[in-house]
Design an enzyme around this catalytic site. Sequence first.
Site, mmCIF file in Angstrom:
data_model
loop_
_atom_site.group_PDB
_atom_site.id
_atom_site.type_symbol
_atom_site.label_atom_id
_atom_site.label_comp_id
_atom_site.label_asym_id
_atom_site.label_seq_id
_atom_site.Cartn_x
_atom_site.Cartn_y
_atom_site.Cartn_z
ATOM 1 C CE1 TYR A 36 -3.698 2.233 -0.223
ATOM 2 C CE2 TYR A 36 -3.831 2.256 2.157
ATOM 3 C CZ TYR A 36 -4.293 2.679 0.926
ATOM 4 O OH TYR A 36 -5.344 3.549 0.860
ATOM 5 C CD GLU A 96 -2.142 5.560 -6.103
ATOM 6 O OE1 GLU A 96 -2.793 6.507 -5.611
ATOM 7 O OE2 GLU A 96 -2.411 4.364 -5.883
#
Length: 142
Positions: free
Chosen positions: A68, A75
């Site tokens: 994660y 991103e």
Amino acid sequence: MQWCGRTLFFLVTACEIVQVQDHPSLFITFLAWCLIEVIRYPFYALNTIGACPHWLTYLRYTMFIPLYPIGVLGEMLLLNQAFPYMKEKNIFANFFAGLPFSYYNVVQVVFVMYPFAWIKLYSHMLKQRGSKLGKRQEKKKK
């Protein structure tokens, strides 16, 4: 929320802005996304029929711990690289035409809020992990 974010990230940032398509952060992001999905979907499928092995449950509630943050970092790095091109291309200009802000401005706000939203989601997932894997430990003790 996650689906919407990933879809916008992929369709707008990764597909629309050609200049960032060869950036290593895109590979990092997609790798993290794919690895977690390879675990998550079999977990859901096997859980529906009541045949999910413990090792898969363990992977489902453990692998997000490294993946994660890696995905979110990828991103954010890619979005940071894409900002100048987003502004230049004026993406969704027609949609935002009557508004005092642009898609670029919206993405900047989201970018600033990203770490705070991530901490909240990550904390929630850690609690879920404790809840799901803790139940298994309690059963073993009995």
